[in-house]
Scaffold this motif. Structure first.
Motif, short mmCIF file in Angstrom:
data_model
loop_
_atom_site.label_atom_id
_atom_site.label_comp_id
_atom_site.label_asym_id
_atom_site.label_seq_id
_atom_site.Cartn_x
_atom_site.Cartn_y
_atom_site.Cartn_z
N ASN A 88 0.83 -1.20 0.00
CA ASN A 88 0.00 0.00 0.00
C ASN A 88 0.87 1.25 0.00
O ASN A 88 1.85 1.35 0.74
N ARG A 89 0.48 2.20 -0.84
CA ARG A 89 1.19 3.47 -0.87
C ARG A 89 0.32 4.57 -0.28
O ARG A 89 -0.90 4.60 -0.52
N PRO A 91 -1.46 8.14 0.43
CA PRO A 91 -1.99 9.18 -0.47
C PRO A 91 -0.97 10.29 -0.68
O PRO A 91 -0.07 10.51 0.14
N SER A 114 -4.27 12.62 -4.44
CA SER A 114 -4.49 11.39 -5.21
C SER A 114 -3.96 10.19 -4.44
O SER A 114 -3.22 10.33 -3.46
N ASP A 115 -4.36 9.00 -4.90
CA ASP A 115 -3.86 7.76 -4.34
C ASP A 115 -3.31 6.90 -5.48
O ASP A 115 -4.03 6.60 -6.43
N ASP A 117 -2.58 3.93 -5.64
CA ASP A 117 -3.17 2.60 -5.76
C ASP A 117 -4.63 2.64 -6.19
O ASP A 117 -5.28 1.60 -6.30
N ASP A 119 -7.06 3.82 -4.42
CA ASP A 119 -7.96 3.65 -3.29
C ASP A 119 -8.82 4.90 -3.10
O ASP A 119 -8.40 6.02 -3.44
N LEU A 121 -10.39 7.88 -0.96
CA LEU A 121 -9.74 8.66 0.08
C LEU A 121 -10.74 9.42 0.93
O LEU A 121 -11.78 9.87 0.44
N SER A 152 -6.58 10.04 3.89
CA SER A 152 -6.41 8.67 4.38
C SER A 152 -7.06 7.70 3.42
O SER A 152 -8.18 7.94 2.92
N ASP A 153 -6.36 6.59 3.14
CA ASP A 153 -6.94 5.52 2.32
C ASP A 153 -7.42 4.36 3.19
O ASP A 153 -7.74 3.29 2.70
N THR A 157 -2.12 7.48 6.22
CA THR A 157 -2.61 8.85 6.26
C THR A 157 -1.47 9.81 5.94
O THR A 157 -0.38 9.69 6.52
N THR A 158 -1.72 10.72 5.03
CA THR A 158 -0.75 11.75 4.67
C THR A 158 -1.25 13.10 5.19
O THR A 158 -2.43 13.43 5.03
#
Length: 265
Positions: A88-89, A91, A114-115, A117, A119, A121, A152-153, A157-158
């Motif tokens: 998982n990457r 966001p 953006s995500d 992967d 996912d 958000l 957060s995906d 969390t970014t």
């Protein structure tokens, strides 16, 4: 009768299953040798064409690699299973920069979120912004704010921050109402307007009309009614008042023409 030893196929010692995550380097690291110490030619086929492979974030899955070793007479091979697990990457939040706005303006946070992967958000903004990243400022909101944007995906969390400066709305200086002035000839007219600036800016007072300064000493020829305009300016906005100055005739005693101060001769 002399029976020589038969040629033996090369030996391949590999892990049967290798597990990595997306973004990792796959290294088969097989121990390959020939019992007779002959030269061995090694080849890789299937998902890998060499002993190492750098995975990317689209490689999730289970793969088979065929490792083959050959000398001049015989060959041997083994299959290695490589499982690449999803990594998982977090966001990505881009495009945020410090902002300046004026009271009563609407501030909209514009960021590229953006995500990688794909996912879904959940994006949040710190107060006083709403769930859409919008804040309609009002009088009294001036100041400096640290704004937090998070994405957060569900796994990662970014968080990014930026500074917002809200400046005062400039308003014109406020001048208390001035009363008309009545003086006698020979008196000094003094104007002392009470002026304040809501934002605390420096105020310049300008006098125009019958007076160009805040004071004027009349003489005995100034009987009459005059207009004086006072302008208060903060350099951007201004307020004005015009007042009436009445100079009344002042009777003077008779004088002799020989008197150098007599102006009636």
């Amino acid at each position: 009768v002399i029976v020589g030893a038969g040629n033996k196929a090369p030996i391949i010692e590999c892990e049967e299953e290798i597990v990595v995550e997306e973004g990792d380097l796959v290294d088969l690291n097989c121990n390959i040798y020939d019992p007779e110490a002959e030269n061995v030619i090694v080849s890789y086929s299937g998902w890998m064409s060499s002993s190492k492979k750098q995975t990317d974030f689209d490689d999730e899955g289970v793969y088979t690699v065929l490792v083959k070793a050959s000398d001049q007479e015989q060959s041997s091979s083994v299959e290695v299973t490589v499982e690449v697990k999803e990594q998982n990457r977090a966001p990505v939040i881009e495009g945020l920069e410090d902002l300046t706005a004026m009271e009563t303006e609407t501030v909209v946070i514009q960021a590229d979120i953006s995500d990688l992967d794909g996912d879904s958000l959940e994006i949040t903004y710190s107060d006083p912004f709403d769930e859409d990243g919008v804040w309609s400022t009002k009088d009294g909101d001036s100041g400096s704010y640290e704004v937090v944007v998070s994405a957060s995906d569900g796994k990662e969390t970014t968080i990014e921050t930026f500074s917002l400066t809200v400046t005062d709305v400039n308003t014109a200086p406020v001048m208390e109402r001035l009363l008309d002035v009545v003086v006698d000839e020979g008196d000094t007219v003094r104007l002392d307007p009470d002026v304040t600036d809501p934002e605390g800016d420096d105020v310049l007072l300008i006098y125009s009309g019958w007076m160009t300064t805040s004071s004027k000493t009349t003489d005995f020829n100034d009987e009459g009614e005059y207009s004086v305009t006072i302008t208060a300016s903060d350099g951007e906005l201004e307020s004005k008042q015009t007042i009436k100055v009445t100079v009344q005739d002042k009777n003077r005693p008779p004088c002799f023409c020989l008197d150098p101060e007599c102006s009636n001769c």
